[in-house]
Design a protein around this motif. Structure first.
Motif, PDB file in Angstrom:
ATOM      1  N   VAL A  10      73.373  32.295  39.984  1.00 56.80           N
ATOM      2  CA  VAL A  10      73.332  30.827  39.992  1.00 56.80           C
ATOM      3  C   VAL A  10      72.056  30.326  39.308  1.00 56.80           C
ATOM      4  N   ALA A  11      70.930  30.955  39.597  1.00 56.18           N
ATOM      5  CA  ALA A  11      69.676  30.547  38.958  1.00 56.18           C
ATOM      6  C   ALA A  11      69.745  30.761  37.446  1.00 56.18           C
ATOM      7  N   ALA A  12      70.335  31.867  37.010  1.00 53.72           N
ATOM      8  CA  ALA A  12      70.480  32.128  35.569  1.00 53.72           C
ATOM      9  C   ALA A  12      71.371  31.065  34.920  1.00 53.72           C
ATOM     10  N   SER A  17      71.891  26.313  31.496  1.00 51.50           N
ATOM     11  CA  SER A  17      72.241  24.913  31.269  1.00 51.50           C
ATOM     12  C   SER A  17      70.998  24.095  30.939  1.00 51.50           C
ATOM     13  N   ALA A  18      69.896  24.370  31.632  1.00 50.78           N
ATOM     14  CA  ALA A  18      68.644  23.665  31.338  1.00 50.78           C
ATOM     15  C   ALA A  18      68.202  23.938  29.903  1.00 50.78           C
ATOM     16  N   GLY A  19      68.349  25.174  29.458  1.00 53.02           N
ATOM     17  CA  GLY A  19      67.982  25.523  28.083  1.00 53.02           C
ATOM     18  C   GLY A  19      68.834  24.808  27.059  1.00 53.02           C
ATOM     19  N   LEU A  39      66.100  15.114  31.320  1.00 51.84           N
ATOM     20  CA  LEU A  39      66.201  15.082  32.779  1.00 51.84           C
ATOM     21  C   LEU A  39      67.045  16.256  33.282  1.00 51.84           C
ATOM     22  N   ASP A  40      68.142  16.569  32.599  1.00 53.87           N
ATOM     23  CA  ASP A  40      68.959  17.729  32.964  1.00 53.87           C
ATOM     24  C   ASP A  40      68.171  19.027  32.815  1.00 53.87           C
ATOM     25  N   ALA A  41      67.391  19.146  31.750  1.00 51.91           N
ATOM     26  CA  ALA A  41      66.597  20.356  31.541  1.00 51.91           C
ATOM     27  C   ALA A  41      65.593  20.552  32.681  1.00 51.91           C
ATOM     28  N   ILE A  42      64.912  19.494  33.064  1.00 48.74           N
ATOM     29  CA  ILE A  42      63.926  19.578  34.144  1.00 48.74           C
ATOM     30  C   ILE A  42      64.619  19.834  35.475  1.00 48.74           C
ATOM     31  N   GLY A  43      65.714  19.122  35.725  1.00 48.82           N
ATOM     32  CA  GLY A  43      66.452  19.296  36.977  1.00 48.82           C
ATOM     33  C   GLY A  43      66.998  20.706  37.138  1.00 48.82           C
ATOM     34  N   GLY A  44      67.553  21.270  36.063  1.00 51.66           N
ATOM     35  CA  GLY A  44      68.072  22.632  36.126  1.00 51.66           C
ATOM     36  C   GLY A  44      66.981  23.635  36.454  1.00 51.66           C
ATOM     37  N   LEU A  45      65.813  23.454  35.859  1.00 48.43           N
ATOM     38  CA  LEU A  45      64.678  24.346  36.121  1.00 48.43           C
ATOM     39  C   LEU A  45      64.235  24.253  37.581  1.00 48.43           C
ATOM     40  N   VAL A  46      64.094  23.043  38.083  1.00 42.90           N
ATOM     41  CA  VAL A  46      63.634  22.840  39.463  1.00 42.90           C
ATOM     42  C   VAL A  46      64.643  23.417  40.459  1.00 42.90           C
ATOM     43  N   ILE A  47      65.924  23.169  40.241  1.00 38.06           N
ATOM     44  CA  ILE A  47      66.941  23.680  41.167  1.00 38.06           C
ATOM     45  C   ILE A  47      67.010  25.206  41.093  1.00 38.06           C
ATOM     46  N   TRP A  96      78.307  26.887  25.583  1.00 35.89           N
ATOM     47  CA  TRP A  96      77.403  27.447  26.576  1.00 35.89           C
ATOM     48  C   TRP A  96      77.179  26.490  27.741  1.00 35.89           C
ATOM     49  N   GLY A  97      77.112  25.198  27.445  1.00 35.22           N
ATOM     50  CA  GLY A  97      76.943  24.222  28.522  1.00 35.22           C
ATOM     51  C   GLY A  97      78.105  24.242  29.496  1.00 35.22           C
ATOM     52  N   VAL A  98      79.324  24.261  28.982  1.00 30.16           N
ATOM     53  CA  VAL A  98      80.500  24.283  29.852  1.00 30.16           C
ATOM     54  C   VAL A  98      80.530  25.570  30.680  1.00 30.16           C
TER      55      VAL A  98
END
Length: 122
Positions: A10-12, A17-19, A39-47, A96-98
């Motif tokens: 899940v983290a990967a 997605s953040a990348g 915002l999505d990039a930062i949010g994905g990293l934090v989560i 890759w996003g999907v």
């Protein structure tokens, strides 16, 4: 063991997605779409960090929510348009996003139902 492997997956997916969203942010999309990618990039990293560091149901729920909202926004953009942006499903970042967002949803849901077998001693 299964819970830990699932957390890594899940983290990967969140980091993937953040990348993708960070890359899209560097492409200078007009209007509100560019800042939303950042915002999505930062949010994905934090989560992703939370999923790995905090053995609680909230990060798993965050991963599901991130995947649902991000994939939902993409589906809107690819069908009827979203915030003045109309995408077509024809590029590597979109593929890759999907994929990564689907893994966030499925993996996050699975993580919500996997019990952590560690016992906390008093």
């Amino acid at each position: 063991m299964v819970g830990w492997v699932l957390r890594i997956v899940v983290a990967a997916a969140l980091l993937g997605s953040a990348g993708v969203h960070y890359f899209l942010w560097t492409e200078d999309y007009p209007g509100i779409v560019g800042p939303l990618f950042l915002l999505d990039a930062i949010g994905g990293l934090v989560i992703a960090i939370a999923v790995l560091a905090w053995r609680h149901w909230l990060p798993a729920l965050g991963a599901v929510g991130f995947g649902v909202l991000t994939l939902g926004a993409y589906v809107l953009a690819a069908t009827v348009g979203f915030a003045g942006n109309h995408d077509q499903f024809n590029s590597q970042p979109e593929y890759w996003g999907v994929i990564t967002e689907a893994v966030c949803i499925v993996g996050g849901l699975a993580l919500l139902f996997v019990k952590d077998r560690r016992r906390v001693s008093a």
